[in-house]
Every structure is written in C-alpha cells, then in structure tokens.
Motif scaffolding. Structure first.
Motif, short mmCIF file in Angstrom:
data_model
loop_
_atom_site.label_atom_id
_atom_site.label_comp_id
_atom_site.label_asym_id
_atom_site.label_seq_id
_atom_site.Cartn_x
_atom_site.Cartn_y
_atom_site.Cartn_z
N TRP A 1 0.84 -1.20 0.00
CA TRP A 1 0.00 0.00 0.00
C TRP A 1 0.88 1.25 0.00
O TRP A 1 0.65 2.18 -0.79
CB TRP A 1 -0.93 -0.01 1.22
CG TRP A 1 -1.44 1.32 1.64
CD1 TRP A 1 -2.46 2.03 1.08
CD2 TRP A 1 -0.97 2.11 2.74
NE1 TRP A 1 -2.64 3.22 1.76
CE2 TRP A 1 -1.73 3.28 2.77
CE3 TRP A 1 0.04 1.94 3.70
CZ2 TRP A 1 -1.53 4.28 3.73
CZ3 TRP A 1 0.24 2.92 4.65
CH2 TRP A 1 -0.54 4.08 4.65
N ALA A 2 1.87 1.27 0.88
CA ALA A 2 2.76 2.43 0.96
C ALA A 2 3.52 2.61 -0.35
O ALA A 2 3.69 3.73 -0.83
CB ALA A 2 3.73 2.27 2.13
N GLU A 3 3.95 1.50 -0.94
CA GLU A 3 4.67 1.57 -2.21
C GLU A 3 3.74 2.06 -3.32
O GLU A 3 4.13 2.91 -4.13
CB GLU A 3 5.22 0.20 -2.57
CG GLU A 3 6.00 0.17 -3.87
CD GLU A 3 6.47 -1.23 -4.21
OE1 GLU A 3 6.37 -1.59 -5.40
OE2 GLU A 3 6.92 -1.95 -3.31
N ASP A 4 2.52 1.55 -3.36
CA ASP A 4 1.56 1.94 -4.40
C ASP A 4 1.15 3.40 -4.30
O ASP A 4 1.09 4.10 -5.31
CB ASP A 4 0.28 1.09 -4.30
CG ASP A 4 0.40 -0.24 -4.99
OD1 ASP A 4 1.39 -0.46 -5.72
OD2 ASP A 4 -0.50 -1.08 -4.79
N LEU A 5 0.84 3.85 -3.09
CA LEU A 5 0.22 5.17 -2.96
C LEU A 5 1.08 6.24 -2.31
O LEU A 5 0.73 7.42 -2.38
CB LEU A 5 -1.08 5.04 -2.16
CG LEU A 5 -2.14 4.13 -2.76
CD1 LEU A 5 -3.38 4.11 -1.89
CD2 LEU A 5 -2.49 4.54 -4.17
N HIS A 6 2.17 5.87 -1.67
CA HIS A 6 2.92 6.86 -0.91
C HIS A 6 4.41 6.83 -1.17
O HIS A 6 5.19 7.25 -0.32
CB HIS A 6 2.65 6.66 0.59
CG HIS A 6 1.22 6.87 0.94
ND1 HIS A 6 0.66 8.11 1.07
CD2 HIS A 6 0.21 5.98 1.13
CE1 HIS A 6 -0.62 7.99 1.35
NE2 HIS A 6 -0.92 6.70 1.39
N SER A 7 4.81 6.35 -2.33
CA SER A 7 6.24 6.34 -2.63
C SER A 7 6.53 7.32 -3.75
O SER A 7 5.66 7.65 -4.55
CB SER A 7 6.71 4.94 -3.02
OG SER A 7 6.10 4.55 -4.23
N GLU A 8 7.77 7.77 -3.77
CA GLU A 8 8.22 8.66 -4.83
C GLU A 8 8.35 7.83 -6.10
O GLU A 8 8.99 6.79 -6.12
CB GLU A 8 9.57 9.27 -4.49
CG GLU A 8 9.54 10.13 -3.23
CD GLU A 8 8.80 11.43 -3.43
OE1 GLU A 8 8.84 11.99 -4.54
OE2 GLU A 8 8.16 11.89 -2.46
N VAL A 9 7.71 8.32 -7.18
CA VAL A 9 7.83 7.64 -8.47
C VAL A 9 8.12 8.68 -9.54
O VAL A 9 7.81 9.85 -9.37
CB VAL A 9 6.52 6.87 -8.84
CG1 VAL A 9 6.30 5.71 -7.91
CG2 VAL A 9 5.33 7.78 -8.86
N PRO A 10 8.69 8.26 -10.65
CA PRO A 10 8.98 9.20 -11.72
C PRO A 10 7.70 9.81 -12.27
O PRO A 10 6.63 9.21 -12.20
CB PRO A 10 9.66 8.34 -12.80
CG PRO A 10 9.95 7.02 -12.17
CD PRO A 10 9.11 6.91 -10.94
#
Length: 119
Positions: free
Chosen positions: A12-21
């Motif tokens: 969840w944190a990776e999907d919605l709350h991580s920095e992405v390009p």
C-alpha cells in the motif's frame, strides 16, 4: 504484527505513498485512475495488492483508525527517511508502545478488511 497485513501495508505504501517518476501516477490514486482511464488494474509497479485493495487500506488508515494508530502506520510504512528512534519519538511513545500500537493497527485493519469482504 500480522504478517499478511504487514505485507499489504508495505505494498500500500509503495503503491500510494512512494516517490515515483513523473508520468507514473505520482503515487496518487486519482492520478493513477486518470492515467488508466478509470480501469482498476494491478499496481503499475508490480504490486501484489490490487489498486482497489490499496484504496480500501487508504480509507481505513485515513478514516477508521484512531489517530495514534494511523500515525504509527504512516510513520512505519511511509517514512523511509527516519531512524526507528525518530519514528517513535515523532509518535510520542516508547519503542514498546510504538510496536503495540502497530500491532493494534494491524488487528483493526484485518478486522475492517474482513468485514468488507464478508459484506
């Protein structure tokens, strides 16, 4: 901690709350839905949690968890820049209390997700 809830919260944190390009939805559910023309598909970063499940977790963390549990969840899963001691200091509790609250949050999330699936 509950292992499968821990895994779901990490995703969840990776999907919605991580920095992405740029162009990859920016970690924002609305942006990802616009980008995919409203189609709920598996996470764009190889996530094992479906986007609708991530949305359910987001809603639970934001609206249904008591504030102290929500804070611990956000600190634990979304704050990758702080040391553990900084995280529990920010939450205003000891290390033991931090993990007790994290476990309580896991139990609440599991119960709410189970209730949603049973409905």
């Amino acid at each position: 901690m509950i292992k499968h809830i821990d895994t779901m919260l990490k995703l969840w944190a990776e999907d919605l709350h991580s920095e992405v390009p740029e162009g990859a939805g920016g970690g924002n559910m609305i942006a990802m839905l616009i980008e995919t023309k409203g189609e709920l598909i598996r996470g764009t970063r190889g996530s094992r949690v479906l986007l609708d499940e991530s949305a359910d977790i987001e809603l639970i963390v934001n609206k249904h968890l008591p504030p102290q549990l929500s804070l611990v969840v956000r600190e634990h899963y979304c704050n990758h820049d702080s040391f553990l001691s900084q995280k529990y200091t920010h939450c205003g509790c000891s290390r033991d209390t931090y993990y007790q609250r994290l476990h309580q949050a896991h139990e609440c999330i599991a119960e709410l997700l189970l209730g949603k699936k049973a409905a």
